[in-house]
Motif scaffolding. Structure first.
Motif, PDB file in Angstrom:
ATOM      1  N   ILE A 283       7.010   6.831   3.972  1.00 49.01           N
ATOM      2  CA  ILE A 283       8.374   6.767   4.491  1.00 49.01           C
ATOM      3  C   ILE A 283       8.791   5.310   4.357  1.00 49.01           C
ATOM      4  N   THR A 284       9.713   5.031   3.457  1.00 46.68           N
ATOM      5  CA  THR A 284      10.018   3.652   3.094  1.00 46.68           C
ATOM      6  C   THR A 284      11.511   3.366   3.175  1.00 46.68           C
ATOM      7  N   PHE A 285      11.823   2.189   3.734  1.00 43.31           N
ATOM      8  CA  PHE A 285      13.201   1.720   3.836  1.00 43.31           C
ATOM      9  C   PHE A 285      13.270   0.289   3.317  1.00 43.31           C
ATOM     10  N   THR A 286      14.458  -0.127   2.905  1.00 41.03           N
ATOM     11  CA  THR A 286      14.672  -1.508   2.502  1.00 41.03           C
ATOM     12  C   THR A 286      15.960  -2.042   3.107  1.00 41.03           C
ATOM     13  N   LYS A 287      15.995  -3.354   3.271  1.00 40.32           N
ATOM     14  CA  LYS A 287      17.199  -4.060   3.698  1.00 40.32           C
ATOM     15  C   LYS A 287      17.092  -5.485   3.183  1.00 40.32           C
ATOM     16  N   ASP A 288      18.010  -5.856   2.310  1.00 36.90           N
ATOM     17  CA  ASP A 288      17.932  -7.176   1.664  1.00 36.90           C
ATOM     18  C   ASP A 288      16.549  -7.325   1.013  1.00 36.90           C
ATOM     19  N   LYS A 289      15.761  -8.314   1.429  1.00 40.54           N
ATOM     20  CA  LYS A 289      14.443  -8.532   0.839  1.00 40.54           C
ATOM     21  C   LYS A 289      13.314  -7.949   1.687  1.00 40.54           C
ATOM     22  N   ILE A 290      13.690  -7.202   2.708  1.00 38.34           N
ATOM     23  CA  ILE A 290      12.696  -6.637   3.630  1.00 38.34           C
ATOM     24  C   ILE A 290      12.341  -5.213   3.215  1.00 38.34           C
ATOM     25  N   ARG A 291      11.056  -4.913   3.205  1.00 41.40           N
ATOM     26  CA  ARG A 291      10.564  -3.553   2.957  1.00 41.40           C
ATOM     27  C   ARG A 291       9.916  -3.050   4.236  1.00 41.40           C
ATOM     28  N   LEU A 292      10.291  -1.857   4.667  1.00 46.21           N
ATOM     29  CA  LEU A 292       9.747  -1.241   5.869  1.00 46.21           C
ATOM     30  C   LEU A 292       9.026   0.043   5.488  1.00 46.21           C
ATOM     31  N   ASP A 293       7.736   0.091   5.739  1.00 47.36           N
ATOM     32  CA  ASP A 293       6.923   1.276   5.473  1.00 47.36           C
ATOM     33  C   ASP A 293       6.453   1.877   6.790  1.00 47.36           C
ATOM     34  N   ILE A 294       6.536   3.198   6.886  1.00 48.17           N
ATOM     35  CA  ILE A 294       6.070   3.911   8.072  1.00 48.17           C
ATOM     36  C   ILE A 294       5.032   4.926   7.625  1.00 48.17           C
ATOM     37  N   GLU A 295       3.815   4.790   8.127  1.00 51.65           N
ATOM     38  CA  GLU A 295       2.712   5.638   7.694  1.00 51.65           C
ATOM     39  C   GLU A 295       2.018   6.268   8.895  1.00 51.65           C
ATOM     40  N   SER A 296       1.214   7.286   8.633  1.00 54.96           N
ATOM     41  CA  SER A 296       0.393   7.892   9.671  1.00 54.96           C
ATOM     42  C   SER A 296      -0.961   8.270   9.094  1.00 54.96           C
ATOM     43  N   PHE A 297      -1.975   8.257   9.940  1.00 50.49           N
ATOM     44  CA  PHE A 297      -3.311   8.684   9.547  1.00 50.49           C
ATOM     45  C   PHE A 297      -4.091   9.048  10.802  1.00 50.49           C
ATOM     46  N   SER A 298      -5.240   9.678  10.623  1.00 49.35           N
ATOM     47  CA  SER A 298      -6.091  10.059  11.745  1.00 49.35           C
ATOM     48  C   SER A 298      -7.264   9.103  11.846  1.00 49.35           C
ATOM     49  N   VAL A 299      -7.720   8.886  13.068  1.00 50.34           N
ATOM     50  CA  VAL A 299      -8.845   7.991  13.286  1.00 50.34           C
ATOM     51  C   VAL A 299     -10.076   8.812  13.656  1.00 50.34           C
ATOM     52  N   PRO A 300     -11.184   8.640  12.953  1.00 55.08           N
ATOM     53  CA  PRO A 300     -12.373   9.447  13.229  1.00 55.08           C
ATOM     54  C   PRO A 300     -13.157   8.995  14.454  1.00 55.08           C
ATOM     55  N   VAL A 301     -12.956   7.750  14.907  1.00 52.53           N
ATOM     56  CA  VAL A 301     -13.732   7.238  16.035  1.00 52.53           C
ATOM     57  C   VAL A 301     -13.385   8.015  17.296  1.00 52.53           C
TER      58      VAL A 301
END
Length: 423
Positions: A283-301
């Motif tokens: 899930i990615t957004f941009t604004k001017d020179k800024i890149r915003l990434d939104i991710e998800s994952f599971s943690v096994p611990v």
């Protein structure tokens, strides 16, 4: 304003900020250090101070205030309940700085409560008098003398306190209450001082805001230095004109619109002013020179990913993220904070690192970054990260608010009036 604060919840002491500004920093109490042994074992060597000395920023957009504690907290709850007292309704937060296995207790609480005049007086008179005596120009000695005349709390306690200037406040006062048994050394029980401040704000005269801390008397300088230099000045009412968009976004999120599904039980508020780009992996957004990434994952611990994770588990996630940024991306960490936004606990990290979009860190250029990481109540992790050229400032309040846009859709309640933030 008549009832002594110490009789309402317990207390806070305020000493001259000028005096504390000139004093050296006091060592962190062993009980607080011991409760964060896991953090000390995970954090990179140059960042181990974050195991205890990291800002905990609380922002409550629903009730309109924010404050900062200059330490890592061990656990806490958010409360919202009616009470049979002058306060009528209490809403706020209560934290432990040391764990249940440590001998000495260190607590910090912050609450908002009703401030209804008692008797046939106006709100302004009620807010600006102390037992019917005008507070303007009142000395600390007069404050304590009047209090002593109306309360027997002085019989068994040593108390200091008074009124003090606070920006935006109609009245602000403090007190430190310590049992006399401590000075007389006749008690074998654990003795704690109560350190309290109360604010009545000009823009919200019908409420009182109470900051309370308890700690062993021997650690008064350590605790009061942190509270006076950070917590007291950090408290402010949220400007609804400036935060209106945030409040609207929260309302839209609660009604199921203008939000992004990141993972089960975890959503993210659509970032205002950013444009979403087509990226099948993120899930990615941009604004001017800024890149915003939104991710998800599971943690096994297991300690981190249990159905209702403890605060230790959540903090372990943040610490591991910092370690990964340093080890893998050659990051320099300039800010690492706990953020509690409307009850959701997350961790904010900012600094510089090698561009994570380039596989070879040896050839990657250095970029500036800001990121928030959150552990959901279903073991799902969400990360929102901004990267930009090294000269870009990513630590503005507006950009931090965007990164803090995660929202949990479920929570753990103790009862109808308390919600576990971490336990």
């Amino acid at each position: 304003m008549k009832l002594p604060i110490a009789l309402v919840l317990a207390g806070l002491s305020i000493v001259s900020s000028v005096a504390y500004g000139a004093s050296p920093e006091h060592a962190t109490p062993k009980s607080i250090v011991a409760s964060q042994a896991d953090a000390l074992s995970v954090l990179p060597e140059q960042y181990k101070s974050y195991a205890t000395k990291m800002n905990t920023v609380v922002k409550d957009t629903k009730h309109g205030y924010t404050f900062t504690i200059p330490w890592r907290v061990n656990d806490g709850v958010m409360i919202d309940m009616d009470v049979r007292s002058e306060s009528e309704h209490i809403q706020g937060y209560s934290f432990n700085l040391s764990g249940p296995n440590q001998d000495d207790a260190y607590t910090v609480s912050f609450t908002k409560r009703n401030n209804t005049p008692q008797g046939n007086v106006s709100q302004k008179v009620w807010n600006t008098t102390w037992y019917d005596v005008p507070i303007k120009g009142m000395t600390d000695e007069e404050y304590l003398r009047i209090w002593r005349q109306h309360s027997n709390v002085f019989d068994t306690n040593d108390i200091v306190g008074g009124f003090f200037p606070k920006k935006g406040a109609q009245a602000a006062r403090w007190s430190r209450t310590t049992p006399k048994s401590y000075a007389e050394m006749t008690s074998t029980e654990k003795v704690h001082s109560i350190f309290e401040a109360e604010f009545i704000m000009e823009k919200d005269p019908t409420h009182r805001y109470n900051l309370v801390s308890t700690y062993p008397p021997i650690q008064a300088k350590f605790m009061e230095q942190g509270l006076m230099e950070t917590t007291v000045p950090s408290f402010s009412l949220l400007d609804t004109k400036k935060t209106g968009s945030t409040l609207n976004n929260v309302k839209k999120l609660l009604t199921g619109s203008s939000d992004i599904n990141v993972a089960e039980g975890l959503k993210f508020i659509s970032p205002k002013g950013f444009t979403r780009i087509n990226d099948p992996k993120k899930i990615t957004f941009t604004k001017d020179k800024i890149r915003l990434d939104i991710e998800s994952f599971s943690v096994p611990v297991q300690a981190v990913s249990s159905a209702m994770p403890t605060m230790m588990g959540k903090q372990m996630l943040g610490d591991q993220y910092v370690k990964s940024l340093v080890d893998v991306n050659k990051a320099t960490i300039e800010r690492y904070e706990t953020h509690i936004i409307d009850g959701s606990v997350m961790f904010y990290v900012a600094g510089t690192m090698k561009n994570p979009e380039v596989a070879d860190t040896n050839t990657a250029e250095t970029v500036t970054f800001g990121a928030t990481i959150i552990l959901g109540n279903n073991g799902n992790v969400g990360v929102a990260r901004m990267i930009a050229p090294i000269s870009t400032v990513l630590t503005t309040p507006e950009l931090i608010d965007i990164l803090d846009g995660f929202k949990l859709t479920n929570s753990l309640n103790i009862n109808n009036s308390s919600q576990v933030l971490y336990k």
